[in-house]
Design an enzyme around this catalytic site. Structure first.
Site, PDB file in Angstrom:
ATOM      1  N   SER A 137       0.820  -1.211   0.000  1.00 59.71           N
ATOM      2  CA  SER A 137       0.000   0.000   0.000  1.00 59.71           C
ATOM      3  C   SER A 137       0.849   1.254   0.000  1.00 59.71           C
ATOM      4  O   SER A 137       0.343   2.344  -0.224  1.00 59.71           O
ATOM      5  CB  SER A 137      -0.947   0.009   1.203  1.00 59.71           C
ATOM      6  OG  SER A 137      -0.256  -0.274   2.378  1.00 59.71           O
ATOM      7  N   HIS A 158      -2.867  -3.378  -6.413  1.00 62.64           N
ATOM      8  CA  HIS A 158      -3.266  -2.913  -5.087  1.00 62.64           C
ATOM      9  C   HIS A 158      -4.776  -3.034  -4.898  1.00 62.64           C
ATOM     10  O   HIS A 158      -5.551  -2.355  -5.567  1.00 62.64           O
ATOM     11  CB  HIS A 158      -2.803  -1.458  -4.890  1.00 62.64           C
ATOM     12  CG  HIS A 158      -3.055  -0.945  -3.512  1.00 62.64           C
ATOM     13  ND1 HIS A 158      -3.500   0.318  -3.253  1.00 62.64           N
ATOM     14  CD2 HIS A 158      -2.945  -1.556  -2.300  1.00 62.64           C
ATOM     15  CE1 HIS A 158      -3.640   0.474  -1.947  1.00 62.64           C
ATOM     16  NE2 HIS A 158      -3.309  -0.654  -1.355  1.00 62.64           N
ATOM     17  N   GLU A 170      -5.853  -1.033  -8.201  1.00 62.79           N
ATOM     18  CA  GLU A 170      -4.872  -0.149  -8.829  1.00 62.79           C
ATOM     19  C   GLU A 170      -3.787  -1.021  -9.459  1.00 62.79           C
ATOM     20  O   GLU A 170      -3.204  -1.880  -8.779  1.00 62.79           O
ATOM     21  CB  GLU A 170      -4.261   0.779  -7.781  1.00 62.79           C
ATOM     22  CG  GLU A 170      -5.280   1.783  -7.243  1.00 62.79           C
ATOM     23  CD  GLU A 170      -4.745   2.693  -6.143  1.00 62.79           C
ATOM     24  OE1 GLU A 170      -5.160   3.863  -6.089  1.00 62.79           O
ATOM     25  OE2 GLU A 170      -3.924   2.238  -5.320  1.00 62.79           O
ATOM     26  N   ASN A 208      -4.704   5.808  -1.774  1.00 62.26           N
ATOM     27  CA  ASN A 208      -4.106   6.128  -0.477  1.00 62.26           C
ATOM     28  C   ASN A 208      -3.484   7.519  -0.450  1.00 62.26           C
ATOM     29  O   ASN A 208      -3.428   8.160   0.601  1.00 62.26           O
ATOM     30  CB  ASN A 208      -3.058   5.078  -0.091  1.00 62.26           C
ATOM     31  CG  ASN A 208      -3.708   3.826   0.475  1.00 62.26           C
ATOM     32  OD1 ASN A 208      -4.878   3.841   0.841  1.00 62.26           O
ATOM     33  ND2 ASN A 208      -2.954   2.748   0.538  1.00 62.26           N
TER      34      ASN A 208
HETATM   35  N1  3HC Z   1     -16.951 -10.276   2.707  1.00 64.43           N
HETATM   36  C1  3HC Z   1     -18.133 -10.409   2.083  1.00 64.43           C
HETATM   37  N2  3HC Z   1     -19.126  -9.520   2.175  1.00 64.43           N
HETATM   38  C2  3HC Z   1     -18.926  -8.439   2.947  1.00 64.43           C
HETATM   39  C3  3HC Z   1     -17.716  -8.217   3.634  1.00 64.43           C
HETATM   40  C4  3HC Z   1     -16.705  -9.199   3.493  1.00 64.43           C
HETATM   41  N3  3HC Z   1     -15.510  -9.086   4.107  1.00 64.43           N
HETATM   42  N4  3HC Z   1     -17.807  -7.053   4.301  1.00 64.43           N
HETATM   43  C5  3HC Z   1     -19.031  -6.556   4.055  1.00 64.43           C
HETATM   44  N5  3HC Z   1     -19.710  -7.392   3.240  1.00 64.43           N
HETATM   45  C6  3HC Z   1     -21.062  -7.215   2.716  1.00 64.43           C
HETATM   46  C7  3HC Z   1     -22.106  -7.521   3.740  1.00 64.43           C
HETATM   47  O1  3HC Z   1     -22.421  -8.889   3.777  1.00 64.43           O
HETATM   48  C8  3HC Z   1     -23.276  -6.680   3.281  1.00 64.43           C
HETATM   49  O2  3HC Z   1     -24.068  -7.347   2.329  1.00 64.43           O
HETATM   50  P1  3HC Z   1     -25.631  -7.053   2.251  1.00 64.43           P
HETATM   51  O3  3HC Z   1     -25.774  -5.627   1.799  1.00 64.43           O
HETATM   52  O4  3HC Z   1     -26.131  -8.031   1.271  1.00 64.43           O
HETATM   53  O5  3HC Z   1     -26.166  -7.279   3.639  1.00 64.43           O
HETATM   54  C9  3HC Z   1     -22.623  -5.493   2.583  1.00 64.43           C
HETATM   55  O6  3HC Z   1     -21.272  -5.840   2.391  1.00 64.43           O
HETATM   56  C10 3HC Z   1     -22.726  -4.286   3.425  1.00 64.43           C
HETATM   57  O7  3HC Z   1     -22.104  -4.546   4.684  1.00 64.43           O
HETATM   58  P2  3HC Z   1     -22.598  -3.985   6.069  1.00 64.43           P
HETATM   59  O8  3HC Z   1     -24.101  -3.873   6.048  1.00 64.43           O
HETATM   60  O9  3HC Z   1     -21.972  -4.806   7.145  1.00 64.43           O
HETATM   61  O10 3HC Z   1     -21.939  -2.564   6.204  1.00 64.43           O
HETATM   62  P3  3HC Z   1     -21.800  -1.387   5.151  1.00 64.43           P
HETATM   63  O11 3HC Z   1     -23.056  -1.162   4.404  1.00 64.43           O
HETATM   64  O12 3HC Z   1     -21.194  -0.255   5.895  1.00 64.43           O
HETATM   65  O13 3HC Z   1     -20.727  -1.897   4.112  1.00 64.43           O
HETATM   66  C11 3HC Z   1     -18.424  -1.736   3.599  1.00 64.43           C
HETATM   67  C12 3HC Z   1     -19.488  -2.336   4.516  1.00 64.43           C
HETATM   68  C13 3HC Z   1     -18.563  -2.360   2.210  1.00 64.43           C
HETATM   69  C14 3HC Z   1     -17.093  -2.125   4.221  1.00 64.43           C
HETATM   70  C15 3HC Z   1     -18.619  -0.180   3.489  1.00 64.43           C
HETATM   71  O14 3HC Z   1     -18.750   0.361   4.767  1.00 64.43           O
HETATM   72  C16 3HC Z   1     -17.475   0.516   2.790  1.00 64.43           C
HETATM   73  O15 3HC Z   1     -17.399   0.523   1.582  1.00 64.43           O
HETATM   74  N6  3HC Z   1     -16.567   1.152   3.588  1.00 64.43           N
HETATM   75  C17 3HC Z   1     -15.400   1.841   3.086  1.00 64.43           C
HETATM   76  C18 3HC Z   1     -14.309   0.847   2.844  1.00 64.43           C
HETATM   77  C19 3HC Z   1     -13.088   1.488   2.242  1.00 64.43           C
HETATM   78  O16 3HC Z   1     -12.998   2.673   1.989  1.00 64.43           O
HETATM   79  N7  3HC Z   1     -12.096   0.627   2.001  1.00 64.43           N
HETATM   80  C20 3HC Z   1     -10.806   1.059   1.488  1.00 64.43           C
HETATM   81  C21 3HC Z   1      -9.861   1.257   2.605  1.00 64.43           C
HETATM   82  S1  3HC Z   1      -8.269   1.744   2.035  1.00 64.43           S
HETATM   83  C22 3HC Z   1      -7.486   0.307   1.676  1.00 64.43           C
HETATM   84  O17 3HC Z   1      -8.011  -0.790   1.849  1.00 64.43           O
HETATM   85  C23 3HC Z   1      -6.115   0.417   1.114  1.00 64.43           C
HETATM   86  C24 3HC Z   1      -5.073  -0.145   2.023  1.00 64.43           C
HETATM   87  O18 3HC Z   1      -3.845  -0.086   1.315  1.00 64.43           O
HETATM   88  C25 3HC Z   1      -4.918   0.618   3.308  1.00 64.43           C
END
Ligand code: 3HC
Length: 302
Positions: A137, A158, A170, A208
């Site tokens: 990352s 990524h 990415e 990021n």
């Molecule tokens: N596996 C499978 N399904 C998953 C899951 C997983 N690990 N996590 C969440 N889900 C599914 C749930 O089952 C749910 O499905 P449904 O709508 O059918 O019930 C759906 O995703 C929505 O989950 P939740 O209801 O629990 O919660 P949210 O609506 O808040 O969604 C999220 C969860 C998709 C994580 C959303 O909050 C999100 O997009 N958050 C932002 C994440 C983000 O920005 N990630 C990038 C971070 S930076 C990075 O990773 C880079 C690194 O280098 C640091």
């Protein structure tokens, strides 16, 4: 004879067999998505125990996926889970795991020396056509690739957390990555059902580079007393349409990861105000409060 210019270098590799190194959240998520889309995957880590946990995590995530995808056909859902799990084999022997691999994707600890040692070793073990990629990352792909003799077959892939849900990948080409390798990586992302974007090998690539300073500024805004964590999170969710507020997201990504990224960038550009850590972030990390994974970060988790 220079390996980098052998005939394999100008071939477009269709990636079918994937070796994922690192069974953490990212590695397991990548293995899951690759297996779900018909690829044969070998997941590698240092112990059977870690790998068993990774497979359990994959199973749990697949259950969430099928709950929605096969809502009215639970038996077909169960069948899908079994089919995907059969596509994932586990191994603690990296040498044998890369033998028939088209792509080796590394998702291990963010330590340049350890990544370089790994790829240096794999370079001698993997077939000539095998493409190497890192899911780093924050570290330069060019530096990670440097001990290998396949700079033309080396790039960055990524992924984002949670890998099964986040549609973006990415794809990073260094100045040595061949056009064929880049295209193979782009096609692989599409075969995973993801949307790839092309990135330069610059700190933080695209996401990021924007997201980490944004979370950092949210922490500083709070430190200045200009908003509570809760209000800042609500504001960004309801006012800017983010699915998580910056404090929730920082806890989700991991405060240790966030601090590691910022500190690495700060070392390179000490005067860049966007690359400064903050007292609150430093304090939480020093206390071992890394976010969701430790049960506490900016917030407490059950
Ligand atoms: N596996 C499978 N399904 C998953 C899951 C997983 N690990 N996590 C969440 N889900 C599914 C749930 O089952 C749910 O499905 P449904 O709508 O059918 O019930 C759906 O995703 C929505 O989950 P939740 O209801 O629990 O919660 P949210 O609506 O808040 O969604 C999220 C969860 C998709 C994580 C959303 O909050 C999100 O997009 N958050 C932002 C994440 C983000 O920005 N990630 C990038 C971070 S930076 C990075 O990773 C880079 C690194 O280098 C640091």
């Amino acid at each position: 004879f220079i390996r980098g210019f052998s005939s394999t270098a100008v071939r477009n590799v269709v990636i079918k067999q994937v070796t994922v190194i690192g069974g953490g959240q990212m590695g397991a998520g990548i293995a899951q998505v690759a297996a779900s889309t018909g690829h044969s995957v070998t997941l590698v880590d240092t112990s059977e125990d870690i790998l068993k946990k990774s497979v359990k995590g994959i199973e749990g995530s697949l259950k969430r996926v099928v709950k929605k995808k096969f809502a009215d056909k639970p038996e077909a859902g169960e069948e899908f889970i079994q089919k995907v799990l059969q596509k994932v084999s586990i191994s603690t022997d990296v040498g044998s795991a890369v033998q028939s691999s088209d792509l080796v994707l590394e998702a291990i600890v963010e330590n340049l020396k350890i990544k370089q040692d790994l790829f240096g070793r794999l370079d001698k073990l993997a077939p000539a056509h095998t493409i190497f990629a890192s899911n780093t990352s924050s570290l330069p792909i060019t530096d990670i690739a440097s001990p290998t003799s396949r700079l033309d077959r080396f790039g960055g892939l990524h992924f984002f957390n949670p890998v099964p849900m986040m549609k973006l990948v990415e794809v990073i080409a260094t100045s040595s990555t061949s056009k064929e390798t880049f295209e193979s990586l782009m096609n692989f992302c599409k075969a995973l059902g993801k949307t790839p974007v092309s990135c330069k090998d610059t700190p933080g690539f695209i996401v990021n580079r924007l997201l980490v300073p944004y979370m950092g500024e949210a922490i500083r805004l709070h430190e200045r007393g200009h908003g509570s964590k809760e209000d800042i999170d609500i504001a960004m969710k309801l006012g800017a349409g983010y699915p998580m507020g910056p404090f929730e997201l920082a806890d989700y990504v991991g405060l240790d990861t966030m601090k590691f990224i910022i500190d690495g960038w700060c070392e390179k550009e000490p005067n860049n105000p966007l690359f400064q850590s903050s007292a609150l972030l430093n304090k939480l990390v020093a206390e071992g409060k890394y976010g969701r994974k430790t049960g506490e970060g900016f917030y407490k988790y059950k």
